[in-house]
Design a protein around this motif. Sequence first.
Motif, PDB file in Angstrom:
ATOM      1  N   PRO A  26      -5.434  -9.744  -0.239  1.00 53.89           N
ATOM      2  CA  PRO A  26      -5.837  -8.371  -0.579  1.00 53.89           C
ATOM      3  C   PRO A  26      -7.342  -8.165  -0.519  1.00 53.89           C
ATOM      4  N   THR A  27      -8.125  -9.210  -0.867  1.00 54.70           N
ATOM      5  CA  THR A  27      -9.580  -9.031  -0.868  1.00 54.70           C
ATOM      6  C   THR A  27     -10.084  -8.683   0.524  1.00 54.70           C
ATOM      7  N   ALA A  28      -9.548  -9.402   1.536  1.00 55.65           N
ATOM      8  CA  ALA A  28      -9.977  -9.130   2.905  1.00 55.65           C
ATOM      9  C   ALA A  28      -9.639  -7.697   3.281  1.00 55.65           C
ATOM     10  N   LEU A  29      -8.471  -7.235   2.824  1.00 56.78           N
ATOM     11  CA  LEU A  29      -8.052  -5.871   3.151  1.00 56.78           C
ATOM     12  C   LEU A  29      -8.998  -4.855   2.504  1.00 56.78           C
ATOM     13  N   VAL A  30      -9.352  -5.106   1.233  1.00 63.90           N
ATOM     14  CA  VAL A  30     -10.248  -4.170   0.542  1.00 63.90           C
ATOM     15  C   VAL A  30     -11.592  -4.114   1.272  1.00 63.90           C
ATOM     16  N   ARG A  31     -12.106  -5.286   1.666  1.00 65.07           N
ATOM     17  CA  ARG A  31     -13.385  -5.317   2.403  1.00 65.07           C
ATOM     18  C   ARG A  31     -13.258  -4.506   3.690  1.00 65.07           C
ATOM     19  N   ARG A  37     -13.825   2.962   5.930  1.00 68.99           N
ATOM     20  CA  ARG A  37     -14.250   4.156   5.196  1.00 68.99           C
ATOM     21  C   ARG A  37     -15.678   4.527   5.591  1.00 68.99           C
ATOM     22  N   ASP A  38     -16.559   3.519   5.629  1.00 66.95           N
ATOM     23  CA  ASP A  38     -17.958   3.806   5.939  1.00 66.95           C
ATOM     24  C   ASP A  38     -18.133   4.260   7.383  1.00 66.95           C
ATOM     25  N   ALA A  39     -17.200   3.871   8.249  1.00 63.08           N
ATOM     26  CA  ALA A  39     -17.279   4.337   9.630  1.00 63.08           C
ATOM     27  C   ALA A  39     -16.718   5.750   9.758  1.00 63.08           C
ATOM     28  N   GLN A  40     -16.289   6.302   8.664  1.00 56.29           N
ATOM     29  CA  GLN A  40     -15.847   7.704   8.573  1.00 56.29           C
ATOM     30  C   GLN A  40     -14.655   8.053   9.423  1.00 56.29           C
ATOM     31  N   TYR A  41     -13.669   7.186   9.430  1.00 57.17           N
ATOM     32  CA  TYR A  41     -12.401   7.539  10.059  1.00 57.17           C
ATOM     33  C   TYR A  41     -11.608   8.438   9.096  1.00 57.17           C
ATOM     34  N   GLU A  42     -10.728   9.247   9.682  1.00 54.79           N
ATOM     35  CA  GLU A  42      -9.933  10.139   8.831  1.00 54.79           C
ATOM     36  C   GLU A  42      -8.467   9.752   8.801  1.00 54.79           C
ATOM     37  N   HIS A  43      -7.910   9.445   9.995  1.00 59.80           N
ATOM     38  CA  HIS A  43      -6.479   9.165  10.074  1.00 59.80           C
ATOM     39  C   HIS A  43      -6.234   7.670  10.085  1.00 59.80           C
ATOM     40  N   TRP A  44      -6.215   7.117   8.890  1.00 61.17           N
ATOM     41  CA  TRP A  44      -5.959   5.677   8.806  1.00 61.17           C
ATOM     42  C   TRP A  44      -5.353   5.391   7.438  1.00 61.17           C
ATOM     43  N   ASP A  45      -4.747   4.237   7.302  1.00 58.39           N
ATOM     44  CA  ASP A  45      -4.108   3.926   6.018  1.00 58.39           C
ATOM     45  C   ASP A  45      -3.989   2.417   5.859  1.00 58.39           C
ATOM     46  N   THR A  46      -3.768   2.000   4.610  1.00 61.20           N
ATOM     47  CA  THR A  46      -3.537   0.577   4.357  1.00 61.20           C
ATOM     48  C   THR A  46      -2.138   0.407   3.790  1.00 61.20           C
ATOM     49  N   TYR A  47      -1.557  -0.768   4.026  1.00 60.91           N
ATOM     50  CA  TYR A  47      -0.178  -1.033   3.614  1.00 60.91           C
ATOM     51  C   TYR A  47      -0.142  -2.377   2.901  1.00 60.91           C
ATOM     52  N   THR A  48       0.413  -2.399   1.674  1.00 55.22           N
ATOM     53  CA  THR A  48       0.387  -3.637   0.892  1.00 55.22           C
ATOM     54  C   THR A  48       1.714  -3.821   0.164  1.00 55.22           C
ATOM     55  N   PRO A  49       2.020  -5.059  -0.204  1.00 54.11           N
ATOM     56  CA  PRO A  49       3.283  -5.305  -0.922  1.00 54.11           C
ATOM     57  C   PRO A  49       3.246  -4.785  -2.352  1.00 54.11           C
ATOM     58  N   GLY A  54      -8.533  -0.916  -7.196  1.00 53.12           N
ATOM     59  CA  GLY A  54      -9.781  -0.766  -6.454  1.00 53.12           C
ATOM     60  C   GLY A  54      -9.576  -0.317  -5.024  1.00 53.12           C
ATOM     61  N   MET A  55      -8.313  -0.118  -4.612  1.00 48.25           N
ATOM     62  CA  MET A  55      -8.090   0.308  -3.236  1.00 48.25           C
ATOM     63  C   MET A  55      -8.503   1.767  -3.031  1.00 48.25           C
ATOM     64  N   ASP A  56      -8.272   2.587  -4.058  1.00 47.74           N
ATOM     65  CA  ASP A  56      -8.623   4.012  -3.918  1.00 47.74           C
ATOM     66  C   ASP A  56     -10.106   4.195  -3.579  1.00 47.74           C
ATOM     67  N   PRO A  57     -11.022   3.627  -4.396  1.00 47.83           N
ATOM     68  CA  PRO A  57     -12.437   3.781  -4.038  1.00 47.83           C
ATOM     69  C   PRO A  57     -12.754   3.105  -2.706  1.00 47.83           C
ATOM     70  N   ALA A  58     -12.116   1.962  -2.416  1.00 43.87           N
ATOM     71  CA  ALA A  58     -12.417   1.266  -1.161  1.00 43.87           C
ATOM     72  C   ALA A  58     -12.048   2.133   0.029  1.00 43.87           C
ATOM     73  N   MET A  59     -11.007   2.946  -0.103  1.00 44.73           N
ATOM     74  CA  MET A  59     -10.605   3.820   0.994  1.00 44.73           C
ATOM     75  C   MET A  59     -11.261   5.182   0.896  1.00 44.73           C
ATOM     76  N   GLY A  60     -11.999   5.401  -0.173  1.00 45.03           N
ATOM     77  CA  GLY A  60     -12.639   6.699  -0.350  1.00 45.03           C
ATOM     78  C   GLY A  60     -11.640   7.794  -0.643  1.00 45.03           C
ATOM     79  N   ILE A  61     -10.545   7.437  -1.309  1.00 44.85           N
ATOM     80  CA  ILE A  61      -9.531   8.456  -1.642  1.00 44.85           C
ATOM     81  C   ILE A  61      -9.967   9.201  -2.884  1.00 44.85           C
ATOM     82  N   LYS A  62      -9.952  10.494  -2.795  1.00 47.98           N
ATOM     83  CA  LYS A  62     -10.336  11.308  -3.959  1.00 47.98           C
ATOM     84  C   LYS A  62      -9.207  11.301  -4.974  1.00 47.98           C
TER      85      LYS A  62
END
Lengths: 411, 440
Positions: A26-31, A37-49, A54-62
């Motif tokens: 999970p740490t690698a995924l969060v990084r 997020r910093d590259a400012q993509y809009e249509h992307w998502d993460t998938y985890t078991p 901390g995933m919300d801030p890492a993805m910049g989800i409001k």
Amino acid sequence: MSTDNDKANDTGSAPLHGLLAEYDNPTALVRAAEKVRDAQYEHWDTYTPFPIHGMDPAMGIKPTVLPWIVFWAGLTGCVVGVGFQYWTSVIDYPWVISGKPFWSIAANVPIAFETTVLFSALTTLGAMLALNGLPHPSHPLDLKRRFAKVTDDRFFLLIEARDKKFDATDTRALLESTHPAVLDDVAEDRVTSDKLPTVILGALAVLTTLAILPFALAYKARVSKSDQPRIHLVPNMDNQPHIKAQQESPIFADLRGMRGDVPGTVAQGNLQEDDHLYRGKLEGGAWARTFPKEIAPSEQNMKRGEREFGIFCAPCHGLSGHGDGMIHERAAALGQGTWVQPTNLHQDYLRQQPVGELYNSITHGVRNMPGYGHQVSVEDRWNIILYMRALQRSTAAAPTDVPESERGALK
Amino acid sequence: MANTDKAGKSPKQQPAQGSTSAAGVTLPNGDNVSSEGLADNVFKIAGAVGVVALLASLGLGVSAGDDLAQFSFSYLVAYAFVLALGLGCLFWVTLQHLVNAHWSVVVRRLGELFAANMPLLALLSLPILIPIVMGNHALYVWTDHAKVEASHLLHGKAGYLNVGFFLGRMVFYFVFWSALSRFWLKRSVAQDLKPEAGVTRRWQGIAAPSMILVALTLTFSAIDLLMSLDAAWFSTMFGVYFFSGAFMSANCLLALAAMWLQGRGRLVKSVSVHHLHDLGKMTFGFVVFWAYIAFSQFMLIWYANIPEETAWYKVRFEGDWKYVAIFLLVGHFIVPFLGMMSKHVKRRRGALTAWTLWLLIMQYVDLYYLVQPTRLARVLEEAPAGEAVNATLPFHLLDLTCLLALVALFIAGAAFNARKKNLVPVNDPRLEKSLAFTNL
């Protein structure tokens, strides 16, 4: 790329859906998510078991608006709950329950509480699905064999090709820089239908029909007539195991279900000390010849007496009191041998009879006539006598009874 | 859970640095978790205030010349307030062990310190118990032999409500509470010095039966101390009613204590906004639970409308008391319910401080409302029918001095317990997870 593993899809012609990076922790995924997020993509998502803190801030989800939606839904539920009870118990079907006011807030609270919870809960589910764009029967990732591990021990990040910033080489380079375990193309899904499976649609249709059924039945019952006995949905509420009038009860030694007053007690408001008013007797036991002070010979009382006489006495004694009421006529027509004609109330002995004795006759009955004390209130019994006296007078009036100004018309 | 026990043996969990004595430890994160230089001062100041206020209360009470009536009632309200805090903390600590909670480890020691006040609370119950032994009937009518003989109802309850059995129960409660709370504190402090493998599991095993006993003793103590004031009245909900306020106020106390210590440079890094958020959530949850229980008790009695049950509420809607009832509904439920709902409120120190303080005040008002109208009920009982009775609120200076005395002594007791100890169980195998705890 290694699409060989994937489930059947004519990948050759299917356009690119996106780029999928796979990580083993999970740490690698969060990084990685922070980079995307910093590259400012809009249509992307993460998938985890499992949910990752901390995933919300890492993805910049409001923060989601869901709580607000639920808050207003809960408030609506509360207002609906209270409003509905107000309408049913005050406007549509006012019914006194346990001597409480029609509208008792305290009684409304449990139901308002339930509707609040119900509205909130259903809205949470519905709004969550809607905000997430669910249900989503087909997804290109479903065709990826390796993606099945997302339910177990692998962590994925997908950038979609429709993103404005998507560029086959740049995006690949960006993901490459996050050191994924595997980096893969994902092709659009051309095989699976995006519609809900027929089984589910069918089941929903059946459920909807079943849900409407009770309302339809209730409506039918309201607009049509039936000579069938009613259906008892909750028999033990409809027929409660309580002792009914005249029934036996094993609880008591004398087996009588109906209990009298406890010896030495009087029920509230039943003391009835005033002999004159309640029994028509004077001190010493003689019949009272006057009306009790509570019953004034007013027009209002007279009218009331006429009304009650019409209801309780006229069926036998007749509207004019001559002992020729409807019941008597019918009994006579049928030739009923045991029938005793109701007394003609215009007889001298009744004219002379003390009002107290008349009161007693109404209360307890006399010879073949039953008593009416349990049906007619004390005041109304006196009002009836008041009216009876007027009736008797009407068939035996002297000229002096006519007002002087009118007497001339008699001659 | 097996994990955490194994973790206890791993080298990471060696006794925290420099701990030949348990106190004076700094956590790996550099946080100061020692009570050194704080506990002694708090103990001295709060203790002095408490003793002076207690003596003043006793003086005022005896000189009032009303057979201790005012003193007894004022003292009982204040006593119920601190007893609820102590019992709430005891329940709280037992609960954390029972469910093997990770998040709460950084604040658990605070709970242990407050709960360990039980012997002190036993001592402080003497101003209630001694007058009873001496034959004073100011508080409990059922202690008065003549009245019991005259009343069929009291006579019927005399098997339970009699002085001997009452005192016996009190002794039992306090022995159990003291033993359990001192046990939690002692074992936890011993772990600071020398971690022991597998103890987490063992504590969980002890917590389970203890929890049942805590629930029973808490319920019966509420019945004995508070409900029996109106000996003819009964409510099967009374115990859980008292519990709801006790647990809520304990969470308020823990949040306030943690924030206060942070203001003094302790626990600054250990207790994060996430822990405060969770304490706030527990408080919020039990605001709702209190309302649920209070309303359930009221609604059933209101609906059934049986005189022997409604009498209790009848007095509490008499005169000015009905405004207290409305104030409780609004101030103990509606306003905090709406006010504390947002997570931002629970995560902001200023807001959390304000709300927890407010709820502690409301908890006192609630107990005041349980206890004080009893006196009006007794006046009404004696008064000739139709005669006007003074139903204004019986505020008295003693209410304040008693509350001040008991709260100060309660704080002093916790500070005394904290001397030479860490404010965090530094060797708890779950500490690492607790420190890293996030809840968003």
